[in-house]
Design a protein around this motif. Structure first.
Motif, PDB file in Angstrom:
ATOM      1  N   ARG A  24      27.582  31.903  41.490  1.00  0.00           N
ATOM      2  CA  ARG A  24      27.778  33.228  40.901  1.00  0.00           C
ATOM      3  C   ARG A  24      29.269  33.526  40.717  1.00  0.00           C
ATOM      4  O   ARG A  24      29.692  34.035  39.686  1.00  0.00           O
ATOM      5  N   LEU A  25      30.060  33.193  41.720  1.00  0.00           N
ATOM      6  CA  LEU A  25      31.501  33.414  41.632  1.00  0.00           C
ATOM      7  C   LEU A  25      32.107  32.572  40.506  1.00  0.00           C
ATOM      8  O   LEU A  25      32.975  33.046  39.764  1.00  0.00           O
ATOM      9  N   ASP A  26      31.639  31.361  40.348  1.00  0.00           N
ATOM     10  CA  ASP A  26      32.122  30.508  39.259  1.00  0.00           C
ATOM     11  C   ASP A  26      31.786  31.124  37.901  1.00  0.00           C
ATOM     12  O   ASP A  26      32.625  31.144  36.997  1.00  0.00           O
ATOM     13  N   ARG A  27      30.562  31.629  37.745  1.00  0.00           N
ATOM     14  CA  ARG A  27      30.178  32.289  36.489  1.00  0.00           C
ATOM     15  C   ARG A  27      31.018  33.526  36.242  1.00  0.00           C
ATOM     16  O   ARG A  27      31.411  33.806  35.109  1.00  0.00           O
ATOM     17  N   LEU A  28      31.307  34.294  37.290  1.00  0.00           N
ATOM     18  CA  LEU A  28      32.129  35.489  37.132  1.00  0.00           C
ATOM     19  C   LEU A  28      33.569  35.136  36.752  1.00  0.00           C
ATOM     20  O   LEU A  28      34.186  35.816  35.937  1.00  0.00           O
ATOM     21  N   HIS A  29      34.104  34.065  37.339  1.00  0.00           N
ATOM     22  CA  HIS A  29      35.447  33.621  36.950  1.00  0.00           C
ATOM     23  C   HIS A  29      35.469  33.216  35.479  1.00  0.00           C
ATOM     24  O   HIS A  29      36.420  33.520  34.756  1.00  0.00           O
ATOM     25  N   HIS A  30      34.432  32.540  35.053  1.00  0.00           N
ATOM     26  CA  HIS A  30      34.337  32.161  33.639  1.00  0.00           C
ATOM     27  C   HIS A  30      34.280  33.411  32.757  1.00  0.00           C
ATOM     28  O   HIS A  30      34.914  33.460  31.707  1.00  0.00           O
ATOM     29  N   ARG A  31      33.552  34.405  33.196  1.00  0.00           N
ATOM     30  CA  ARG A  31      33.457  35.663  32.443  1.00  0.00           C
ATOM     31  C   ARG A  31      34.821  36.354  32.356  1.00  0.00           C
ATOM     32  O   ARG A  31      35.185  36.891  31.312  1.00  0.00           O
ATOM     33  N   VAL A  32      35.575  36.344  33.451  1.00  0.00           N
ATOM     34  CA  VAL A  32      36.918  36.946  33.437  1.00  0.00           C
ATOM     35  C   VAL A  32      37.809  36.193  32.445  1.00  0.00           C
ATOM     36  O   VAL A  32      38.515  36.812  31.640  1.00  0.00           O
ATOM     37  N   GLU A  33      37.778  34.869  32.495  1.00  0.00           N
ATOM     38  CA  GLU A  33      38.607  34.081  31.582  1.00  0.00           C
ATOM     39  C   GLU A  33      38.207  34.312  30.127  1.00  0.00           C
ATOM     40  O   GLU A  33      39.075  34.428  29.252  1.00  0.00           O
ATOM     41  N   ILE A 126      38.914  45.870  26.752  1.00  0.00           N
ATOM     42  CA  ILE A 126      39.558  46.246  28.021  1.00  0.00           C
ATOM     43  C   ILE A 126      38.498  46.650  29.042  1.00  0.00           C
ATOM     44  O   ILE A 126      38.544  46.241  30.203  1.00  0.00           O
ATOM     45  N   ALA A 127      37.533  47.449  28.605  1.00  0.00           N
ATOM     46  CA  ALA A 127      36.467  47.882  29.518  1.00  0.00           C
ATOM     47  C   ALA A 127      35.672  46.685  30.039  1.00  0.00           C
ATOM     48  O   ALA A 127      35.357  46.612  31.240  1.00  0.00           O
ATOM     49  N   LEU A 128      35.355  45.735  29.163  1.00  0.00           N
ATOM     50  CA  LEU A 128      34.613  44.549  29.589  1.00  0.00           C
ATOM     51  C   LEU A 128      35.435  43.698  30.555  1.00  0.00           C
ATOM     52  O   LEU A 128      34.897  43.185  31.545  1.00  0.00           O
ATOM     53  N   HIS A 129      36.713  43.555  30.282  1.00  0.00           N
ATOM     54  CA  HIS A 129      37.569  42.746  31.157  1.00  0.00           C
ATOM     55  C   HIS A 129      37.720  43.398  32.532  1.00  0.00           C
ATOM     56  O   HIS A 129      37.619  42.713  33.556  1.00  0.00           O
ATOM     57  N   VAL A 130      37.938  44.693  32.558  1.00  0.00           N
ATOM     58  CA  VAL A 130      38.071  45.400  33.841  1.00  0.00           C
ATOM     59  C   VAL A 130      36.773  45.287  34.642  1.00  0.00           C
ATOM     60  O   VAL A 130      36.795  45.059  35.861  1.00  0.00           O
ATOM     61  N   ASP A 131      35.639  45.418  33.974  1.00  0.00           N
ATOM     62  CA  ASP A 131      34.355  45.281  34.655  1.00  0.00           C
ATOM     63  C   ASP A 131      34.188  43.874  35.230  1.00  0.00           C
ATOM     64  O   ASP A 131      33.754  43.707  36.375  1.00  0.00           O
ATOM     65  N   ALA A 132      34.549  42.860  34.450  1.00  0.00           N
ATOM     66  CA  ALA A 132      34.427  41.482  34.929  1.00  0.00           C
ATOM     67  C   ALA A 132      35.334  41.238  36.132  1.00  0.00           C
ATOM     68  O   ALA A 132      34.923  40.602  37.109  1.00  0.00           O
ATOM     69  N   VAL A 133      36.546  41.744  36.079  1.00  0.00           N
ATOM     70  CA  VAL A 133      37.477  41.576  37.201  1.00  0.00           C
ATOM     71  C   VAL A 133      36.950  42.284  38.447  1.00  0.00           C
ATOM     72  O   VAL A 133      36.971  41.723  39.550  1.00  0.00           O
ATOM     73  N   ASN A 134      36.461  43.505  38.281  1.00  0.00           N
ATOM     74  CA  ASN A 134      35.939  44.257  39.428  1.00  0.00           C
ATOM     75  C   ASN A 134      34.747  43.567  40.063  1.00  0.00           C
ATOM     76  O   ASN A 134      34.643  43.484  41.295  1.00  0.00           O
ATOM     77  N   ARG A 135      33.835  43.056  39.251  1.00  0.00           N
ATOM     78  CA  ARG A 135      32.667  42.356  39.797  1.00  0.00           C
ATOM     79  C   ARG A 135      33.071  41.074  40.518  1.00  0.00           C
ATOM     80  O   ARG A 135      32.525  40.744  41.579  1.00  0.00           O
ATOM     81  N   THR A 136      34.034  40.364  39.961  1.00  0.00           N
ATOM     82  CA  THR A 136      34.500  39.131  40.598  1.00  0.00           C
ATOM     83  C   THR A 136      35.156  39.435  41.944  1.00  0.00           C
ATOM     84  O   THR A 136      34.904  38.739  42.932  1.00  0.00           O
ATOM     85  N   GLN A 137      35.968  40.469  41.987  1.00  0.00           N
ATOM     86  CA  GLN A 137      36.614  40.834  43.248  1.00  0.00           C
ATOM     87  C   GLN A 137      35.579  41.268  44.284  1.00  0.00           C
ATOM     88  O   GLN A 137      35.737  40.972  45.471  1.00  0.00           O
ATOM     89  N   MET A 138      34.535  41.946  43.841  1.00  0.00           N
ATOM     90  CA  MET A 138      33.482  42.380  44.768  1.00  0.00           C
ATOM     91  C   MET A 138      32.783  41.161  45.395  1.00  0.00           C
ATOM     92  O   MET A 138      32.553  41.124  46.601  1.00  0.00           O
ATOM     93  N   VAL A 139      32.471  40.155  44.578  1.00  0.00           N
ATOM     94  CA  VAL A 139      31.802  38.964  45.113  1.00  0.00           C
ATOM     95  C   VAL A 139      32.760  38.169  45.997  1.00  0.00           C
ATOM     96  O   VAL A 139      32.355  37.623  47.019  1.00  0.00           O
ATOM     97  N   ARG A 140      34.027  38.133  45.644  1.00  0.00           N
ATOM     98  CA  ARG A 140      35.018  37.435  46.473  1.00  0.00           C
ATOM     99  C   ARG A 140      35.098  38.047  47.868  1.00  0.00           C
ATOM    100  O   ARG A 140      35.295  37.340  48.843  1.00  0.00           O
ATOM    101  N   ARG A 141      35.010  39.373  47.931  1.00  0.00           N
ATOM    102  CA  ARG A 141      35.099  40.036  49.242  1.00  0.00           C
ATOM    103  C   ARG A 141      33.938  39.641  50.142  1.00  0.00           C
ATOM    104  O   ARG A 141      34.074  39.694  51.356  1.00  0.00           O
ATOM    105  N   LYS A 142      32.814  39.293  49.555  1.00  0.00           N
ATOM    106  CA  LYS A 142      31.665  38.877  50.370  1.00  0.00           C
ATOM    107  C   LYS A 142      31.987  37.582  51.067  1.00  0.00           C
ATOM    108  O   LYS A 142      31.566  37.259  52.091  1.00  0.00           O
TER     109      LYS A 142
END
Length: 142
Positions: A24-33, A126-142
């Motif tokens: 999931r984290l890998d997919r989220l990183h791909h989404r951020v990129e 911008i909204a999509l990128h911020v959302d992707a970054v926030n979701r990735t950071q949330m999963v990273r904290r887990k």
């Protein structure tokens, strides 16, 4: 059930969960990129349109000089200074467009329409990128 079967079962469940989170984290990183690449492309296109506007009859010489400098700065800015450079370009475009310049030619109207469409797309990107970054950071904290 014997204790070693329970231990193996708990180990397998834990391993599956960690694999699931890593995927999931890998997919989220791909989404951020991907979202950053899309946003960067739109911002680069906006700078190119700003340069075209600076060369058109819409801008007076002083506005043209200001807009050209802001567009080049936005195009060439490094990651840390990118936000400030893009804000400078937005400000220069805002000054030009709110000064009440009359648009006479179809080329100028096309440029302004393209700029307006790009601005809308940039807001969404911008909204999509911020959302992707926030979701990735949330999963990273887990």
């Amino acid at each position: 059930m014997t204790p070693w079967v329970v231990t193996v079962f708990i180990l397998l469940i834990s391993l599956w969960y960690l694999t699931f989170l890593a995927t999931r984290l890998d997919r989220l990183h791909h989404r951020v990129e991907t979202s950053w690449a899309n946003l960067d492309g739109l911002l680069q296109r906006r700078a190119a349109v700003a340069l075209e506007i600076a060369k058109s009859e819409i801008a007076d010489p002083a506005s043209s000089l200001l807009l050209t400098a802001a567009a080049h700065q936005a195009r060439d800015a490094q990651m840390r200074a990118r936000s400030q450079a893009e804000s400078g370009l937005s400000g220069a475009l805002g000054l030009l467009l709110h000064d009440g310049h009359l648009v006479s030619g179809s080329i100028e109207k096309d440029l302004l329409r393209e700029l307006s469409e790009l601005t809308d797309k940039i807001r969404v990107a911008i909204a999509l990128h911020v959302d992707a970054v926030n979701r990735t950071q949330m999963v990273r904290r887990k």
